[in-house]
Design a protein around this motif. Sequence first.
Motif, PDB file in Angstrom:
ATOM      1  N   PHE A  94       0.837  -1.200   0.000  1.00  0.00           N
ATOM      2  CA  PHE A  94       0.000   0.000   0.000  1.00  0.00           C
ATOM      3  C   PHE A  94       0.871   1.249   0.000  1.00  0.00           C
ATOM      4  N   ARG A  95       1.944   1.219   0.769  1.00  0.00           N
ATOM      5  CA  ARG A  95       2.858   2.368   0.815  1.00  0.00           C
ATOM      6  C   ARG A  95       3.497   2.616  -0.545  1.00  0.00           C
ATOM      7  N   ARG A  96       3.846   1.551  -1.243  1.00  0.00           N
ATOM      8  CA  ARG A  96       4.455   1.706  -2.573  1.00  0.00           C
ATOM      9  C   ARG A  96       3.479   2.344  -3.569  1.00  0.00           C
ATOM     10  N   LYS A  97       2.190   2.193  -3.338  1.00  0.00           N
ATOM     11  CA  LYS A  97       1.176   2.834  -4.179  1.00  0.00           C
ATOM     12  C   LYS A  97       0.957   4.294  -3.767  1.00  0.00           C
ATOM     13  N   GLY A  98       1.591   4.727  -2.686  1.00  0.00           N
ATOM     14  CA  GLY A  98       1.488   6.111  -2.244  1.00  0.00           C
ATOM     15  C   GLY A  98       0.582   6.338  -1.052  1.00  0.00           C
ATOM     16  N   PHE A  99      -0.067   5.295  -0.551  1.00  0.00           N
ATOM     17  CA  PHE A  99      -0.961   5.457   0.592  1.00  0.00           C
ATOM     18  C   PHE A  99      -0.170   5.601   1.878  1.00  0.00           C
ATOM     19  N   ARG A 100      -0.750   6.318   2.804  1.00  0.00           N
ATOM     20  CA  ARG A 100      -0.217   6.383   4.154  1.00  0.00           C
ATOM     21  C   ARG A 100      -0.881   5.240   4.914  1.00  0.00           C
ATOM     22  N   VAL A 101      -0.196   4.658   5.864  1.00  0.00           N
ATOM     23  CA  VAL A 101      -0.776   3.542   6.601  1.00  0.00           C
ATOM     24  C   VAL A 101      -0.651   3.759   8.101  1.00  0.00           C
ATOM     25  N   GLY A 102      -1.655   3.265   8.805  1.00  0.00           N
ATOM     26  CA  GLY A 102      -1.681   3.382  10.249  1.00  0.00           C
ATOM     27  C   GLY A 102      -2.094   2.065  10.871  1.00  0.00           C
ATOM     28  N   LEU A 103      -1.932   1.992  12.170  1.00  0.00           N
ATOM     29  CA  LEU A 103      -2.291   0.812  12.947  1.00  0.00           C
ATOM     30  C   LEU A 103      -3.419   1.205  13.894  1.00  0.00           C
ATOM     31  N   ASP A 104      -4.516   0.482  13.846  1.00  0.00           N
ATOM     32  CA  ASP A 104      -5.642   0.725  14.745  1.00  0.00           C
ATOM     33  C   ASP A 104      -5.453  -0.170  15.964  1.00  0.00           C
ATOM     34  N   ALA A 105      -4.955   0.415  17.039  1.00  0.00           N
ATOM     35  CA  ALA A 105      -4.668  -0.333  18.265  1.00  0.00           C
ATOM     36  C   ALA A 105      -5.645   0.028  19.376  1.00  0.00           C
ATOM     37  N   ARG A 106      -6.877   0.330  19.010  1.00  0.00           N
ATOM     38  CA  ARG A 106      -7.859   0.679  20.035  1.00  0.00           C
ATOM     39  C   ARG A 106      -8.322  -0.531  20.829  1.00  0.00           C
ATOM     40  N   LYS A 107      -8.276  -1.722  20.238  1.00  0.00           N
ATOM     41  CA  LYS A 107      -8.749  -2.919  20.937  1.00  0.00           C
ATOM     42  C   LYS A 107      -7.616  -3.841  21.353  1.00  0.00           C
ATOM     43  N   SER A 108      -6.470  -3.731  20.700  1.00  0.00           N
ATOM     44  CA  SER A 108      -5.291  -4.504  21.069  1.00  0.00           C
ATOM     45  C   SER A 108      -4.076  -3.856  20.432  1.00  0.00           C
ATOM     46  N   TRP A 109      -2.898  -4.158  20.995  1.00  0.00           N
ATOM     47  CA  TRP A 109      -1.645  -3.702  20.382  1.00  0.00           C
ATOM     48  C   TRP A 109      -0.613  -4.780  20.588  1.00  0.00           C
ATOM     49  N   ARG A 110      -0.742  -5.834  19.806  1.00  0.00           N
ATOM     50  CA  ARG A 110       0.155  -6.974  19.885  1.00  0.00           C
ATOM     51  C   ARG A 110       1.199  -6.979  18.766  1.00  0.00           C
ATOM     52  N   THR A 111       1.018  -6.129  17.783  1.00  0.00           N
ATOM     53  CA  THR A 111       1.964  -6.075  16.679  1.00  0.00           C
ATOM     54  C   THR A 111       3.333  -5.673  17.206  1.00  0.00           C
ATOM     55  N   PRO A 112       4.352  -6.498  16.944  1.00  0.00           N
ATOM     56  CA  PRO A 112       5.697  -6.110  17.377  1.00  0.00           C
ATOM     57  C   PRO A 112       6.128  -4.827  16.663  1.00  0.00           C
ATOM     58  N   MET A 113       6.638  -3.899  17.401  1.00  0.00           N
ATOM     59  CA  MET A 113       7.032  -2.617  16.826  1.00  0.00           C
ATOM     60  C   MET A 113       8.541  -2.553  16.645  1.00  0.00           C
ATOM     61  N   GLY A 114       9.050  -3.505  15.874  1.00  0.00           N
ATOM     62  CA  GLY A 114      10.464  -3.479  15.527  1.00  0.00           C
ATOM     63  C   GLY A 114      10.748  -2.345  14.567  1.00  0.00           C
ATOM     64  N   ALA A 115      11.977  -2.271  14.108  1.00  0.00           N
ATOM     65  CA  ALA A 115      12.393  -1.172  13.236  1.00  0.00           C
ATOM     66  C   ALA A 115      11.541  -1.107  11.974  1.00  0.00           C
ATOM     67  N   ARG A 116      11.247  -2.260  11.383  1.00  0.00           N
ATOM     68  CA  ARG A 116      10.466  -2.249  10.138  1.00  0.00           C
ATOM     69  C   ARG A 116       9.057  -1.702  10.374  1.00  0.00           C
ATOM     70  N   ALA A 117       8.400  -2.133  11.430  1.00  0.00           N
ATOM     71  CA  ALA A 117       7.045  -1.651  11.714  1.00  0.00           C
ATOM     72  C   ALA A 117       7.062  -0.161  12.038  1.00  0.00           C
ATOM     73  N   ARG A 118       8.067   0.284  12.781  1.00  0.00           N
ATOM     74  CA  ARG A 118       8.127   1.701  13.130  1.00  0.00           C
ATOM     75  C   ARG A 118       8.374   2.571  11.906  1.00  0.00           C
TER      76      ARG A 118
END
Length: 179
Positions: A94-118
């Motif tokens: 999605f980013r390569r197509k030009g979209f901005r992306v976000g994470l919806d962590a209102r109900k959980s935040w289990r996604t590891p936030m390593g360097a790539r995710a950040r």
Amino acid sequence: FRPRHLSDAALPSAAGWLGDLIERAGRLARDTGANHRPLSISAPMAALADKDAPMAAEAGAARAGILPQEIRIDFCDASVSALDDLALDRVDAFRRKGFRVGLDARKSWRTPMGARARMTFEAVRLDPSRWEALDIPMSRLEVAAADGIALIAENARWRDTDKLAELGVSFAMAPRADS
């Protein structure tokens, strides 16, 4: 399960659904004079899992006459964490197509936030009233904010503004009155 008269070709795909949603949001924003950007679109796990979704999202933006960078597609944390490494690959598409992306962590935040995710997510939507129940360490908020991720608090109380600002929360949606 589906009605017999519908063939597989007649079934809507997650990619097509997301493209249509982006088109509707873009047209609605234009028709109502809503000029604030980015437009935030929540996408379901099915759209993240569909390899054609980035292309369909781009087509939806084009039909609405808006640019992909005017849209931030927020993926639910459960979707991203369930798909593991594949999720970040799909989000990058999605980013390569030009979209901005976000994470919806209102109900959980289990996604590891390593360097790539950040480096991938530009924003994280949070519900401060659920932080304790979700067991979100405050250090995670501070690290995300320090890496330039916009932390967006939803349903935050005005009286908590200073505390949230100390943790790196810089935006709010639908703040609640203190009375």
